[in-house]
Scaffold this motif. Structure first.
Motif, mmCIF file in Angstrom:
data_model
loop_
_atom_site.group_PDB
_atom_site.id
_atom_site.type_symbol
_atom_site.label_atom_id
_atom_site.label_comp_id
_atom_site.label_asym_id
_atom_site.label_seq_id
_atom_site.Cartn_x
_atom_site.Cartn_y
_atom_site.Cartn_z
ATOM 1 N N ASP A 67 0.721 -1.185 0.073
ATOM 2 C CA ASP A 67 -0.332 -0.119 -0.015
ATOM 3 C C ASP A 67 0.686 1.196 -0.075
ATOM 4 O O ASP A 67 2.318 1.266 0.042
ATOM 5 C CB ASP A 67 -0.990 -0.210 1.316
ATOM 6 C CG ASP A 67 -2.439 0.709 1.169
ATOM 7 O OD1 ASP A 67 -2.471 1.352 0.414
ATOM 8 O OD2 ASP A 67 -3.243 0.193 2.015
ATOM 9 N N HIS A 68 0.035 2.595 -0.278
ATOM 10 C CA HIS A 68 1.057 3.660 -0.273
ATOM 11 C C HIS A 68 1.810 4.028 1.301
ATOM 12 O O HIS A 68 1.294 5.101 1.368
ATOM 13 C CB HIS A 68 0.509 4.519 -0.679
ATOM 14 C CG HIS A 68 -0.014 4.472 -1.962
ATOM 15 N ND1 HIS A 68 0.647 4.125 -2.913
ATOM 16 C CD2 HIS A 68 -1.454 3.842 -2.776
ATOM 17 C CE1 HIS A 68 -0.260 3.192 -4.318
ATOM 18 N NE2 HIS A 68 -1.379 3.744 -4.082
ATOM 19 N N PHE A 69 2.385 3.137 2.028
ATOM 20 C CA PHE A 69 2.880 3.913 3.726
ATOM 21 C C PHE A 69 4.753 3.772 2.635
ATOM 22 O O PHE A 69 5.290 2.568 2.431
ATOM 23 C CB PHE A 69 2.849 3.040 3.936
ATOM 24 C CG PHE A 69 1.639 3.170 4.812
ATOM 25 C CD1 PHE A 69 0.449 3.769 5.030
ATOM 26 C CD2 PHE A 69 0.236 2.027 3.974
ATOM 27 C CE1 PHE A 69 -0.182 3.526 5.653
ATOM 28 C CE2 PHE A 69 -1.371 1.404 4.812
ATOM 29 C CZ PHE A 69 -1.395 2.930 5.292
ATOM 30 N N LEU A 70 5.308 5.138 3.035
ATOM 31 C CA LEU A 70 6.276 4.732 1.853
ATOM 32 C C LEU A 70 7.476 5.047 3.105
ATOM 33 O O LEU A 70 8.720 5.490 2.453
ATOM 34 C CB LEU A 70 6.561 6.165 1.002
ATOM 35 C CG LEU A 70 5.962 5.889 0.238
ATOM 36 C CD1 LEU A 70 4.693 6.451 -0.171
ATOM 37 C CD2 LEU A 70 6.704 7.310 -0.842
ATOM 38 N N SER A 71 7.299 4.276 4.270
ATOM 39 C CA SER A 71 8.053 3.651 5.529
ATOM 40 C C SER A 71 9.538 3.260 4.852
ATOM 41 O O SER A 71 10.546 3.560 5.018
ATOM 42 C CB SER A 71 7.418 3.411 6.553
ATOM 43 O OG SER A 71 6.711 3.682 7.024
ATOM 44 N N GLU A 72 9.804 2.175 4.352
ATOM 45 C CA GLU A 72 10.296 1.601 3.199
ATOM 46 C C GLU A 72 11.392 2.582 2.512
ATOM 47 O O GLU A 72 12.567 2.365 2.417
ATOM 48 C CB GLU A 72 10.026 0.690 2.345
ATOM 49 C CG GLU A 72 9.294 -1.437 3.498
ATOM 50 C CD GLU A 72 9.002 -2.061 3.159
ATOM 51 O OE1 GLU A 72 9.896 -2.726 2.552
ATOM 52 O OE2 GLU A 72 7.955 -1.799 2.573
ATOM 53 N N PRO A 83 9.965 -1.678 6.891
ATOM 54 C CA PRO A 83 8.062 -0.828 6.881
ATOM 55 C C PRO A 83 7.706 -0.320 8.488
ATOM 56 O O PRO A 83 7.924 -0.785 9.338
ATOM 57 C CB PRO A 83 8.024 -2.919 6.287
ATOM 58 C CG PRO A 83 9.104 -3.211 7.066
ATOM 59 C CD PRO A 83 9.961 -2.907 7.385
ATOM 60 N N ARG A 84 6.162 -0.297 8.725
ATOM 61 C CA ARG A 84 5.604 -0.014 9.565
ATOM 62 C C ARG A 84 5.769 -0.504 10.201
ATOM 63 O O ARG A 84 5.740 -0.776 11.518
ATOM 64 C CB ARG A 84 4.457 0.286 8.975
ATOM 65 C CG ARG A 84 4.429 1.770 7.979
ATOM 66 C CD ARG A 84 2.866 2.064 8.135
ATOM 67 N NE ARG A 84 1.638 0.910 6.766
ATOM 68 C CZ ARG A 84 0.884 0.590 7.302
ATOM 69 N NH1 ARG A 84 -0.254 0.361 6.852
ATOM 70 N NH2 ARG A 84 0.360 -1.013 6.281
ATOM 71 N N GLY A 85 5.941 -2.175 10.176
ATOM 72 C CA GLY A 85 5.757 -3.068 11.381
ATOM 73 C C GLY A 85 7.352 -2.308 11.878
ATOM 74 O O GLY A 85 6.752 -4.034 13.679
ATOM 75 N N ALA A 86 7.778 -2.500 11.894
ATOM 76 C CA ALA A 86 9.611 -1.753 12.692
ATOM 77 C C ALA A 86 9.409 -1.140 13.606
ATOM 78 O O ALA A 86 10.092 -0.481 13.768
ATOM 79 C CB ALA A 86 10.378 -2.306 11.591
#
Length: 443
Positions: A115-120, A126-129
């Protein structure tokens, strides 16, 4: 905080406040103190221009075509031979094809998010981190400043919504990206009125008089050196000039393709936006002046199926434009002798589904196989790294992740990938869980 006052005792607003320089309410002197605690950089440290094609550029239509795949996969575009024997990319990116021997094309990058979560994209994780600092903030904290310009500059307007990913988090608010918008540039622009001009002249005279007095008495020894450097920044034209695109000839704007065409917004063919290449030119000006990390987003690449949309129409508009601007940037850096000192990276958060979706037509999100372009920075150019299967669905040659991408960038910037930063609870956190760079680029 250092403030200057006029003869009437009025405060000189924002001059040494980060409200004037976009750094979360800290004084500029505070920023300089933090940067000075980092390791001493080399005489010409390397920089990164990070171009994000937000929304997910279609790998199978741009850099990883599969011309013999079934029609519902391959799309309508033809492959074009490149300067590298046996390597093909889309016919609508001829400039990249002509300089492929100066680039690295990475295929099969796998992301965790779909999805458009640009954490990586901005941190490698990713967000899970958890909430991790953007790589530019890490570089700002761990490498230090080498010029009056901020270490980390984002050419994208700040956002308060969930799609803001260039945050410093526990790296510290003084390592947030400087964003050259609104009030952040007010004191770097020429005066707009006679009153403002007189006011600024008075401030500059105050600076000059202060400097003369300090020089006569060796008072700079007693003045906090970071405040002294802050005065140098505010009174020097170098920072203002770095952001002044009026100094670039119109011919260069044309070379970069400014306003050379229009592209559709997402899946709506009837909503078109002019292509703006000024960000690319500004990025070059900033790294040339000493910025270490400059990030920018170019256009909109979220091409789903829709009754009003057509991914192939959108890509036919977009590919020649991004091709022109990116290649002009790479050529411009080389012409200025900066190609080995500046790494250019072009990527999105993922690719798009190899199988075409209808109506539209469109392609959905696809996290298993994206692409990236690298140029310069002293890395090993003239190669393709990674290979996907016959339908561009997954990598056949081992997984390359965004952690590997960011680790490669850290290596260019001189950031120790084994360093740790204390989080908000004081616990040490690794910069990355997988610190391996993309081997072929660095060996």
């Amino acid at each position: 905080m250092l403030r200057l006052t006029s003869g009437t005792g009025r405060s000189r607003r924002e001059f040494l406040r980060v409200g004037g320089l976009g750094l979360a309410g800290l004084t500029l002197a505070d920023l300089l103190r933090h940067e000075a605690r980092a390791n001493t950089p080399p005489s010409r440290p390397k920089s990164v221009i990070y171009v994000v094609l937000g929304g997910g550029p279609s790998h199978i239509d741009m850099w990883d075509l599969k011309p013999v795949a079934p029609a519902e996969f391959r799309g309508p575009f033809n492959p074009m031979a490149t300067k590298l024997p046996g390597v093909q990319i889309c016919e609508h990116m001829p400039r990249q094809a002509a300089m492929m021997d100066r680039l690295v094309l990475v295929r099969g990058i796998r992301s965790v998010e779909n999805d458009h979560f640009l954490s990586e994209v901005y941190s490698g994780l990713p967000r899970g981190a958890g909430k991790r600092p953007a790589f530019g903030s890490v570089a700002s904290k761990l490498t230090g400043a080498v010029s009056p310009l901020p270490t980390y500059i984002s050419l994208d307007r700040p956002s308060t919504d969930q799609f803001e990913f260039e945050k410093p988090y526990y790296a510290g608010s003084n390592h947030a990206p400087y964003r050259p918008f609104g009030e952040a540039l007010d004191d770097l622009r020429p005066a707009k009125s006679l009153d403002e001009l007189q006011d600024r002249k008075h401030v500059l005279k105050t600076f000059d008089r202060m400097r003369r007095d300090l020089d006569r008495t060796d008072g700079l020894i007693g003045l906090d050196k970071f405040q002294a450097q802050a005065l140098d920044i505010i009174t020097s034209p170098r920072v203002r000039e770095a952001f002044d695109l009026s100094r670039e000839p119109a011919k260069l704007l044309d070379t970069y393709g400014h306003n050379a065409g229009k592209y559709p917004h997402q899946t709506f063919k009837t909503i078109l936006y002019p292509w703006e290449a000024k960000k690319f030119i500004l990025a070059r000006r900033l790294v040339e002046a000493g910025a270490r990390v400059v990030t920018l987003r170019a256009a909109e690449w979220d091409h789903h199926s829709s009754e009003n949309g057509d991914i192939f129409f959108a890509l036919k508009c977009l590919m020649p434009l991004v091709d022109r601007s990116v290649c002009a940037l790479i050529d411009d850096l080389k012409w200025r002798g900066l190609d080995q000192d500046v790494l250019v990276v072009v990527l999105g958060e993922f690719g798009r589904t190899p199988k075409i979706a209808n109506p539209g037509p469109g392609r959905e999100h696809w996290a298993d196989a994206g692409c990236a372009i690298f140029a310069g920075g002293g890395l090993n150019m003239g190669q393709v790294v990674g290979e996907t299967d016959s339908r561009a669905e997954r990598s056949k040659s081992g997984n390359i992740s965004f952690q590997n991408v960011i680790s490669t960038i850290y290596g260019v910037l001189g950031v120790d990938v084994n360093a740790q930063l204390a989080d908000f609870n004081g616990r040490p956190q690794n910069l990355l869980d997988d610190t391996r760079p993309i081997r072929e680029l660095v060996d």
